[in-house]
Each structure stands twice: as C-alpha cells, then as structure tokens.
Design a protein around this motif. Sequence first.
Motif, PDB file in Angstrom:
ATOM      1  N   ARG A   1       0.660  -1.265   0.104  1.00  0.00           N
ATOM      2  CA  ARG A   1      -0.363  -0.129   0.611  1.00  0.00           C
ATOM      3  C   ARG A   1       0.971   0.853  -0.267  1.00  0.00           C
ATOM      4  NH1 ARG A   1      -2.364   3.764  -1.166  1.00  0.00           N
ATOM      5  NH2 ARG A   1      -3.870   5.524   0.062  1.00  0.00           N
TER       6      ARG A   1
ATOM      7  N   ASP B   1       0.898   5.358  -1.872  1.00  0.00           N
ATOM      8  CA  ASP B   1       0.798   6.571  -2.503  1.00  0.00           C
ATOM      9  C   ASP B   1       2.159   7.326  -3.728  1.00  0.00           C
ATOM     10  OD1 ASP B   1      -2.059   5.796  -2.804  1.00  0.00           O
ATOM     11  OD2 ASP B   1      -1.746   7.163  -0.866  1.00  0.00           O
TER      12      ASP B   1
ATOM     13  N   ARG C   1      -3.708   5.048  -4.390  1.00  0.00           N
ATOM     14  CA  ARG C   1      -4.480   5.997  -4.876  1.00  0.00           C
ATOM     15  C   ARG C   1      -4.834   6.453  -5.761  1.00  0.00           C
ATOM     16  NH1 ARG C   1      -7.224   9.296  -0.486  1.00  0.00           N
ATOM     17  NH2 ARG C   1      -7.487   8.083   0.861  1.00  0.00           N
TER      18      ARG C   1
ATOM     19  N   LEU D   1      -7.284   2.887  -6.271  1.00  0.00           N
ATOM     20  CA  LEU D   1      -8.751   3.770  -4.383  1.00  0.00           C
ATOM     21  C   LEU D   1      -8.917   4.763  -4.959  1.00  0.00           C
ATOM     22  CD1 LEU D   1      -6.695   2.543  -1.628  1.00  0.00           C
ATOM     23  CD2 LEU D   1      -8.826   1.371  -1.365  1.00  0.00           C
TER      24      LEU D   1
ATOM     25  N   ILE E   1     -11.590  10.085  -1.019  1.00  0.00           N
ATOM     26  CA  ILE E   1     -12.348   8.250   0.091  1.00  0.00           C
ATOM     27  C   ILE E   1     -11.808   9.515   1.438  1.00  0.00           C
ATOM     28  CG2 ILE E   1     -13.020   7.515  -1.907  1.00  0.00           C
ATOM     29  CD1 ILE E   1     -11.040   5.226  -0.284  1.00  0.00           C
TER      30      ILE E   1
ATOM     31  N   GLN F   1     -13.519   5.072   4.655  1.00  0.00           N
ATOM     32  CA  GLN F   1     -13.815   4.215   2.859  1.00  0.00           C
ATOM     33  C   GLN F   1     -13.245   3.524   2.664  1.00  0.00           C
ATOM     34  OE1 GLN F   1     -15.358   8.243   1.302  1.00  0.00           O
ATOM     35  NE2 GLN F   1     -17.048   7.122   0.993  1.00  0.00           N
ATOM     36  N   GLU F   2     -11.352   4.123   2.669  1.00  0.00           N
ATOM     37  CA  GLU F   2     -10.159   3.055   2.424  1.00  0.00           C
ATOM     38  C   GLU F   2     -10.209   1.463   3.158  1.00  0.00           C
ATOM     39  OE1 GLU F   2      -5.679   3.429   1.616  1.00  0.00           O
ATOM     40  OE2 GLU F   2      -7.215   4.987   1.856  1.00  0.00           O
TER      41      GLU F   2
ATOM     42  N   LYS G   1     -12.106  -0.501   1.215  1.00  0.00           N
ATOM     43  CA  LYS G   1     -12.437  -0.956   0.127  1.00  0.00           C
ATOM     44  C   LYS G   1     -10.735  -1.866   0.416  1.00  0.00           C
ATOM     45  CE  LYS G   1     -14.290   3.103  -2.251  1.00  0.00           C
ATOM     46  NZ  LYS G   1     -14.998   1.744  -3.693  1.00  0.00           N
ATOM     47  N   LEU G   2      -9.770  -1.888   1.689  1.00  0.00           N
ATOM     48  CA  LEU G   2      -8.969  -2.863   1.415  1.00  0.00           C
ATOM     49  C   LEU G   2      -9.310  -3.428   2.145  1.00  0.00           C
ATOM     50  CD1 LEU G   2      -6.727   0.351   3.335  1.00  0.00           C
ATOM     51  CD2 LEU G   2      -6.289  -1.146   1.124  1.00  0.00           C
TER      52      LEU G   2
END
Length: 352
Positions: free
Chosen positions: A10, A12, A45, A64, A68, A72-73, A76-77
């Motif tokens: 994970r 970004d 992201r 993603l 958000i 919310q993340e 989704k994760l």
Amino acid sequence: MNSARNILIRVDGSKRIGMGHVYRMLTLARHLKRKYGFTLVFVVRNCASSVSLILRSGFTVATLPFGISLSQEVRKLADMLRFYRPFMVIADVLHFDRDSRFMGSLRYDKDVVLVAYNDDNKRRLVDADIVFSSDFSQQPALYNKEARTRYYVGFDYLILNEDYGRVNKNIRKINKSIRNVVVCMGGVDQHNLTAKVLRAIDGSCIDFKCEVVVNSNFFDKGLARRLADNSKHDISFNFDVDSLVKYFSKADLAITSGGLVHLERMCSGTPGIVINQHARQADLSLRIMRQEATFDLGLHSQVSASEIIDSFNNLSRDYSLRAKMAAKGKELVDGKGLARIVNIINQAVRAK
C-alpha cells in the motif's frame, strides 16, 4: 493466484506528495520478485502517473479513489485483502501508519506479517511486526523497549537500487574542474525548479555539459527543447530513466531536490547542491549539510537565481570541499539498505 506467495504493498505517489514512495517500493518489489519469486500487488490512490509506472514495471495494481475518507478506504482495503489473501502487507503511506484503524485493517488475518516503512526523523511507534524507519537521526535505543515490534532504523535501511551499493564501493575520482553536471529536481518537480535551476546556472562562465533528468508526465517536452536550444551550455534532457546511477557516476557536481534523489547522489559520491520541494525535505537536507555531505540552499520559495549561481560557481571552484562532501556522502549512505531489508523480510517469511 497463489496467495501463499502474495505480498500487497500500500503506497501512494502524486504531484502533491511526489513519487519517491512509489519509486522505492518498486525497487523493493523488483528485488523480492527476482530473488524469491514473490508475487507483488500494489494498492494506490488512482493517480495516472503512479498507476502507469507500476504497470510498466510489470506489477498488478488495484486503485483507490482520491478524496475518500479513511473509513471508506478501510472498507475497500478489506475487500482487496480478502481477494488477494497476501501473507505479507507492506505499508509506505505518509501519516497513515500511525492510525490504529488503518494499520488494524491491514492485519486482516492473524498470520499476516505486517511491515511499515517510513522516513520520519522522530520516534514513531507503529502497530506492525516490522518497522523500517530510514532517517539517519533515528536511533535504535529509542525502540529497545518495544519488544513485539522489531524496529530497524537509520540510513542503513534506505531503499536504493542495488547498483548504488556497487558504485558506493568504487573509488571515486574528484576532478579539479567541473566538466559534467546533473540536474534532477525529483520525479515530480512540484514547483518547476528544473527550469529555474537551468536558467540560473546558464549564467556561469564555467564550461560544462549538463544532463537533466525529468519525468515526461510532469515536464513539458516543448519547454525542454526551448531550454536546451537557448542555453549557451550543452544541455541534454533525459525522460523517464529507470535509474540515475549512471548519470551520478560520471558527474562532477549535481543539483537536486531533497528526498530520494538527494540520497542517491550522496551514495554515489557525487558532490552537490540541494533545493527542497517541501519542508520535510528541507529539514533533512539541513541536517545532512551539518554532516558536511551536501550544500543545502533551503526551501524552494526562499531560493533566488543569484543564490543558485553563486553556490554553483563557488562549489565548482572549491575542489577540497567537493572531495570532502563526496567522501562524507558515501560514508552516510552505503547503498546496502535494500539487501538488508530483503533479508529481514525473508527471515520473517521463513519464521512464519
């Protein structure tokens, strides 16, 4: 997909925060895939530049949306983790690793190995099995009492392309005069410093050739042509290079942004000047200058063209300072961090 071999990363990257996090995780992922045959999945992201870079490197990407909420993340994760079932999750996300909800969401299974990577300069407790904190101000003694989490701190755990470790071992000749210059203001160059630097140093009476390294997603090729055509010096632009090691290896001096490219320059033994894109870079490069390994001009908004050319001319003419800077940079950053991290990760895998 064999989940027993999956590692989920994970991370970004974007114009706002730069691409250094993505670059270093790609370096780690390539090494883990080549050496141990792991399958790497990136979750980012939905920045087009990050996604295209990861895809070009041959890895799977799940995205993603921007904007958000953390809740919310986390949801989704959870779906992504259930789908890929990784045995290890690596998080390199600015600030989020200090959030218990975020880190808790990554520990979707009791047997998952959770790894966090950051470059904070202060004591930073993270709810993970393994934490790498690569700022040179970090001290192991700060974490001795944290028995459950294993902390590995300092520049010994910088993730650089393994070629830098080989270059670092080479004896570096420092020329009396400047012939070759490298300019690289980071993978994004948020504040358009490349043009500012080139226009400034073009006023120098020193005869030099300049290699400029930029990202085509963030730098206009038309502007590159105009800068090269209108310069009295020999300027060459290089777009989307995989590694700067060959440019630094032959450079007599480099001007870079702070962050990863600055540390790569130090490891290669190239003396140079730093202009920082943001405050976190400025803090690090100032501390490195106190170690005599760089010449820090500070934050971009506080640096004038006259300061750039004056520091360029002065450093170009000061052979002894450049030689000292080159030696100290190689001493601080030995380029072996990638191998150390990969060995630690593999030991954790074998223990599981």
